[in-house]
Design a protein around this motif. Structure first.
Motif, PDB file in Angstrom:
ATOM      1  N   SER A  66      -7.666  -0.085   0.758  1.00  0.00           N
ATOM      2  CA  SER A  66      -7.574  -1.483   1.189  1.00  0.00           C
ATOM      3  C   SER A  66      -6.846  -2.349   0.165  1.00  0.00           C
ATOM      4  N   ASP A  67      -6.725  -1.900  -1.079  1.00  0.00           N
ATOM      5  CA  ASP A  67      -6.027  -2.662  -2.103  1.00  0.00           C
ATOM      6  C   ASP A  67      -4.510  -2.501  -2.001  1.00  0.00           C
ATOM      7  N   GLU A  68      -4.052  -1.485  -1.284  1.00  0.00           N
ATOM      8  CA  GLU A  68      -2.631  -1.211  -1.193  1.00  0.00           C
ATOM      9  C   GLU A  68      -2.066  -1.751   0.113  1.00  0.00           C
ATOM     10  N   PRO A  69      -0.834  -2.276   0.054  1.00  0.00           N
ATOM     11  CA  PRO A  69      -0.206  -2.724   1.292  1.00  0.00           C
ATOM     12  C   PRO A  69       0.157  -1.524   2.166  1.00  0.00           C
ATOM     13  N   HIS A  70       0.258  -1.754   3.458  1.00  0.00           N
ATOM     14  CA  HIS A  70       0.673  -0.703   4.387  1.00  0.00           C
ATOM     15  C   HIS A  70       2.118  -0.330   4.087  1.00  0.00           C
ATOM     16  N   LEU A  71       2.400   0.958   4.035  1.00  0.00           N
ATOM     17  CA  LEU A  71       3.759   1.419   3.789  1.00  0.00           C
ATOM     18  C   LEU A  71       4.373   1.902   5.096  1.00  0.00           C
ATOM     19  N   ARG A  72       5.556   1.428   5.368  1.00  0.00           N
ATOM     20  CA  ARG A  72       6.284   1.861   6.554  1.00  0.00           C
ATOM     21  C   ARG A  72       6.859   3.249   6.328  1.00  0.00           C
ATOM     22  N   HIS A  73       7.256   3.885   7.416  1.00  0.00           N
ATOM     23  CA  HIS A  73       7.854   5.225   7.366  1.00  0.00           C
ATOM     24  C   HIS A  73       9.030   5.270   6.382  1.00  0.00           C
ATOM     25  N   VAL A  74       9.914   4.288   6.464  1.00  0.00           N
ATOM     26  CA  VAL A  74      11.091   4.275   5.596  1.00  0.00           C
ATOM     27  C   VAL A  74      10.702   4.149   4.123  1.00  0.00           C
ATOM     28  N   GLU A  75       9.620   3.454   3.849  1.00  0.00           N
ATOM     29  CA  GLU A  75       9.164   3.324   2.462  1.00  0.00           C
ATOM     30  C   GLU A  75       8.618   4.651   1.954  1.00  0.00           C
ATOM     31  N   ARG A  76       7.771   5.287   2.759  1.00  0.00           N
ATOM     32  CA  ARG A  76       7.153   6.564   2.367  1.00  0.00           C
ATOM     33  C   ARG A  76       8.174   7.698   2.276  1.00  0.00           C
ATOM     34  N   ASP A  77       9.112   7.736   3.227  1.00  0.00           N
ATOM     35  CA  ASP A  77       9.991   8.890   3.349  1.00  0.00           C
ATOM     36  C   ASP A  77      11.393   8.699   2.775  1.00  0.00           C
ATOM     37  N   VAL A  78      11.762   7.467   2.432  1.00  0.00           N
ATOM     38  CA  VAL A  78      13.098   7.220   1.896  1.00  0.00           C
ATOM     39  C   VAL A  78      13.048   6.506   0.547  1.00  0.00           C
ATOM     40  N   LEU A  79      12.391   5.356   0.504  1.00  0.00           N
ATOM     41  CA  LEU A  79      12.443   4.530  -0.706  1.00  0.00           C
ATOM     42  C   LEU A  79      11.647   5.115  -1.872  1.00  0.00           C
ATOM     43  N   ILE A  80      10.449   5.596  -1.600  1.00  0.00           N
ATOM     44  CA  ILE A  80       9.652   6.206  -2.686  1.00  0.00           C
ATOM     45  C   ILE A  80      10.311   7.500  -3.161  1.00  0.00           C
ATOM     46  N   PRO A  81      10.774   8.383  -2.251  1.00  0.00           N
ATOM     47  CA  PRO A  81      11.493   9.566  -2.739  1.00  0.00           C
ATOM     48  C   PRO A  81      12.750   9.233  -3.542  1.00  0.00           C
ATOM     49  N   LYS A  82      13.394   8.101  -3.236  1.00  0.00           N
ATOM     50  CA  LYS A  82      14.560   7.682  -4.029  1.00  0.00           C
ATOM     51  C   LYS A  82      14.133   7.396  -5.468  1.00  0.00           C
ATOM     52  N   ILE A  83      13.012   6.704  -5.633  1.00  0.00           N
ATOM     53  CA  ILE A  83      12.476   6.451  -6.979  1.00  0.00           C
ATOM     54  C   ILE A  83      12.144   7.781  -7.652  1.00  0.00           C
TER      55      ILE A  83
END
Length: 107
Positions: free
Chosen positions: A6-23
């Motif tokens: 509940s402390d974390e914001p909801h992550l969209r598909h693009v965030e989980r599968d594209v943006l975080i892997p980019k980092i």
């Protein structure tokens, strides 16, 4: 998928599968910098024959990167970094990249 924290914001598909892997790729490349440099030098020295001559260096680089890509803690660390950047952007309207590239206003 488990219940979201509940402390974390909801992550969209693009965030989980594209943006975080980019980092993850960027950080893994930094952590494997020695392997990157050795492979790059081998490619420069070998020219057209790099595919044949640099297999060992390429395999060592792949192993180093894969070690990080498959580490759940590494993913979690990168996810937290992304969330921190996202929250900072939402708070200020300025992305971390733009903040670093800003020039002084008085010249």
């Amino acid at each position: 998928m488990g219940t979201p924290n509940s402390d974390e914001p909801h992550l969209r598909h693009v965030e989980r599968d594209v943006l975080i892997p980019k980092i993850m790729r960027e950080k893994a490349k930094e952590l494997c910098v020695q392997h990157v440099e050795v492979f790059t030098q081998c490619c420069k020295d070998s020219g057209m024959l790099m595919v044949l001559k640099c297999r060992e260096e390429n395999n060592a680089l792949k192993q180093c990167l894969t070690k990080h890509y498959t580490d759940p803690q590494f993913y979690e660390d990168c996810k937290q970094q992304y969330i921190k950047q996202k929250l900072e952007y939402e708070r200020t309207g300025v992305s971390a990249k733009h903040k670093a590239q800003r020039l002084p206003t008085s010249m």
